[in-house]
Design a protein around this motif. Structure first.
Motif, PDB file in Angstrom:
ATOM      1  N   SER A 139      -4.852   0.922   0.884  1.00 58.41           N
ATOM      2  CA  SER A 139      -3.501   1.043   0.331  1.00 58.41           C
ATOM      3  C   SER A 139      -2.453   0.425   1.258  1.00 58.41           C
ATOM      4  O   SER A 139      -1.508  -0.198   0.781  1.00 58.41           O
ATOM      5  CB  SER A 139      -3.172   2.503   0.037  1.00 58.41           C
ATOM      6  N   TRP A 140      -2.597   0.572   2.557  1.00 61.76           N
ATOM      7  CA  TRP A 140      -1.625   0.001   3.494  1.00 61.76           C
ATOM      8  C   TRP A 140      -1.619  -1.522   3.427  1.00 61.76           C
ATOM      9  O   TRP A 140      -0.582  -2.129   3.154  1.00 61.76           O
ATOM     10  CB  TRP A 140      -1.930   0.500   4.894  1.00 61.76           C
ATOM     11  N   PRO A 141      -2.749  -2.204   3.663  1.00 57.17           N
ATOM     12  CA  PRO A 141      -2.681  -3.674   3.618  1.00 57.17           C
ATOM     13  C   PRO A 141      -2.398  -4.217   2.225  1.00 57.17           C
ATOM     14  O   PRO A 141      -1.698  -5.231   2.071  1.00 57.17           O
ATOM     15  CB  PRO A 141      -4.046  -4.126   4.129  1.00 57.17           C
ATOM     16  N   LEU A 142      -2.906  -3.562   1.201  1.00 58.76           N
ATOM     17  CA  LEU A 142      -2.704  -4.057  -0.156  1.00 58.76           C
ATOM     18  C   LEU A 142      -1.229  -4.018  -0.556  1.00 58.76           C
ATOM     19  O   LEU A 142      -0.687  -5.000  -1.084  1.00 58.76           O
ATOM     20  CB  LEU A 142      -3.542  -3.247  -1.140  1.00 58.76           C
ATOM     21  N   LEU A 143      -0.557  -2.918  -0.297  1.00 60.20           N
ATOM     22  CA  LEU A 143       0.856  -2.815  -0.661  1.00 60.20           C
ATOM     23  C   LEU A 143       1.742  -3.663   0.244  1.00 60.20           C
ATOM     24  O   LEU A 143       2.746  -4.212  -0.216  1.00 60.20           O
ATOM     25  CB  LEU A 143       1.297  -1.354  -0.646  1.00 60.20           C
ATOM     26  N   ALA A 144       1.385  -3.795   1.511  1.00 60.27           N
ATOM     27  CA  ALA A 144       2.177  -4.638   2.413  1.00 60.27           C
ATOM     28  C   ALA A 144       2.111  -6.104   1.988  1.00 60.27           C
ATOM     29  O   ALA A 144       3.139  -6.777   1.857  1.00 60.27           O
ATOM     30  CB  ALA A 144       1.682  -4.479   3.859  1.00 60.27           C
ATOM     31  N   VAL A 145       0.913  -6.597   1.749  1.00 55.51           N
ATOM     32  CA  VAL A 145       0.745  -7.998   1.337  1.00 55.51           C
ATOM     33  C   VAL A 145       1.312  -8.214  -0.068  1.00 55.51           C
ATOM     34  O   VAL A 145       1.948  -9.232  -0.346  1.00 55.51           O
ATOM     35  CB  VAL A 145      -0.744  -8.398   1.424  1.00 55.51           C
ATOM     36  N   GLY A 146       1.117  -7.248  -0.946  1.00 55.20           N
ATOM     37  CA  GLY A 146       1.631  -7.381  -2.308  1.00 55.20           C
ATOM     38  C   GLY A 146       3.144  -7.444  -2.360  1.00 55.20           C
ATOM     39  O   GLY A 146       3.719  -8.281  -3.071  1.00 55.20           O
ATOM     40  N   LEU A 147       3.827  -6.572  -1.614  1.00 53.54           N
ATOM     41  CA  LEU A 147       5.291  -6.609  -1.614  1.00 53.54           C
ATOM     42  C   LEU A 147       5.805  -7.868  -0.929  1.00 53.54           C
ATOM     43  O   LEU A 147       6.787  -8.467  -1.379  1.00 53.54           O
ATOM     44  CB  LEU A 147       5.864  -5.370  -0.937  1.00 53.54           C
ATOM     45  N   PHE A 148       5.148  -8.294   0.138  1.00 52.57           N
ATOM     46  CA  PHE A 148       5.530  -9.538   0.813  1.00 52.57           C
ATOM     47  C   PHE A 148       5.428 -10.709  -0.173  1.00 52.57           C
ATOM     48  O   PHE A 148       6.341 -11.534  -0.268  1.00 52.57           O
ATOM     49  CB  PHE A 148       4.616  -9.778   2.022  1.00 52.57           C
ATOM     50  N   GLY A 149       4.339 -10.776  -0.912  1.00 49.45           N
ATOM     51  CA  GLY A 149       4.165 -11.850  -1.894  1.00 49.45           C
ATOM     52  C   GLY A 149       5.168 -11.768  -3.029  1.00 49.45           C
ATOM     53  O   GLY A 149       5.675 -12.792  -3.505  1.00 49.45           O
ATOM     54  N   LEU A 150       5.479 -10.557  -3.481  1.00 50.94           N
ATOM     55  CA  LEU A 150       6.466 -10.393  -4.545  1.00 50.94           C
ATOM     56  C   LEU A 150       7.850 -10.853  -4.092  1.00 50.94           C
ATOM     57  O   LEU A 150       8.542 -11.584  -4.821  1.00 50.94           O
ATOM     58  CB  LEU A 150       6.523  -8.932  -4.991  1.00 50.94           C
ATOM     59  N   LEU A 151       8.244 -10.457  -2.901  1.00 50.19           N
ATOM     60  CA  LEU A 151       9.550 -10.881  -2.389  1.00 50.19           C
ATOM     61  C   LEU A 151       9.607 -12.390  -2.182  1.00 50.19           C
ATOM     62  O   LEU A 151      10.615 -13.035  -2.488  1.00 50.19           O
ATOM     63  CB  LEU A 151       9.868 -10.150  -1.084  1.00 50.19           C
ATOM     64  N   GLU A 152       8.532 -12.953  -1.694  1.00 51.34           N
ATOM     65  CA  GLU A 152       8.514 -14.404  -1.491  1.00 51.34           C
ATOM     66  C   GLU A 152       8.518 -15.135  -2.824  1.00 51.34           C
ATOM     67  O   GLU A 152       9.161 -16.174  -2.970  1.00 51.34           O
ATOM     68  CB  GLU A 152       7.288 -14.816  -0.666  1.00 51.34           C
ATOM     69  N   GLY A 153       7.828 -14.606  -3.808  1.00 51.96           N
ATOM     70  CA  GLY A 153       7.838 -15.225  -5.135  1.00 51.96           C
ATOM     71  C   GLY A 153       9.208 -15.175  -5.777  1.00 51.96           C
ATOM     72  O   GLY A 153       9.658 -16.148  -6.395  1.00 51.96           O
TER      73      GLY A 153
END
Length: 189
Positions: A139-153
């Protein structure tokens, strides 16, 4: 190259350092399952207890919240070195999750009293804290990478030339030839 390695290392070490306090918080908040002491070993006193699920839920909540916070903070701080930071979020999130698990299972904080009914003469003790659903470790790496990708997108779309229809620059002056207006007079007419 050295700056990229440094950005990766700082991200991994920062997230790993958060794993210990997260584990202590998990240990303090999670309930302990009741175990019954027998002559041979300790046995789970109530197989239908919800405390095992509650421990997984608290772990996912704490590490997921940290993942969201780390992903947002990393995106705002890493405008130039995004790829090493993103890889650091993934590796640091995994390391932080395992350190959270280690710290939470090693150190006992919080309430360890047992609230369960037992037959007379049966001894109940608080069981160890652990994870029954190992999938919450991501949950930690998945949500961190997912939010980073969403913000960058979202940022990439806002800055994209594909967002403007027909390649029109919004800073350009308005088109003098609109449909329905008569064309301007020419000098030779």
């Amino acid at each position: 190259m050295a700056r990229e390695v440094r950005a990766f290392a700082i991200t991994v070490l920062s997230l790993a350092a958060l794993g210990i306090p997260a584990g202590l918080l998990w240990s303090a908040l999670s309930p302990r399952p009741p175990y019954q002491l027998t002559e041979k070993a300790s046995v789970l006193a109530d197989p239908s207890t919800q405390t095992l699920i509650a421990a997984d839920g608290w772990f996912a909540t704490i590490t997921g919240g940290l993942g969201l916070a780390c992903g947002a903070l990393a995106w705002f701080l890493s405008r130039r070195r995004q790829l090493p930071t993103l890889l650091g979020l993934c590796a640091g999130g995994v390391l932080g999750s395992f350190l959270t698990l280690w710290a939470g299972t090693t150190f006992t904080l919080g309430v360890t009293t047992i609230e369960a009914s037992a037959a007379p003469g049966v001894t109940l003790v608080a069981g160890p804290l652990g994870l029954t659903a190992k999938g919450v470790l991501v949950s930690w790496p998945l949500l961190a990478v997912g939010l980073f990708g969403l913000l960058e997108g979202m940022h990439g779309y806002r800055e994209s030339p594909m967002r403007r229809p027909y390649g029109i620059d919004p800073r350009a002056p308005a088109d003098p030839y609109r449909i329905g207006d008569p064309p301007p007079a020419r000098e030779g007419d």
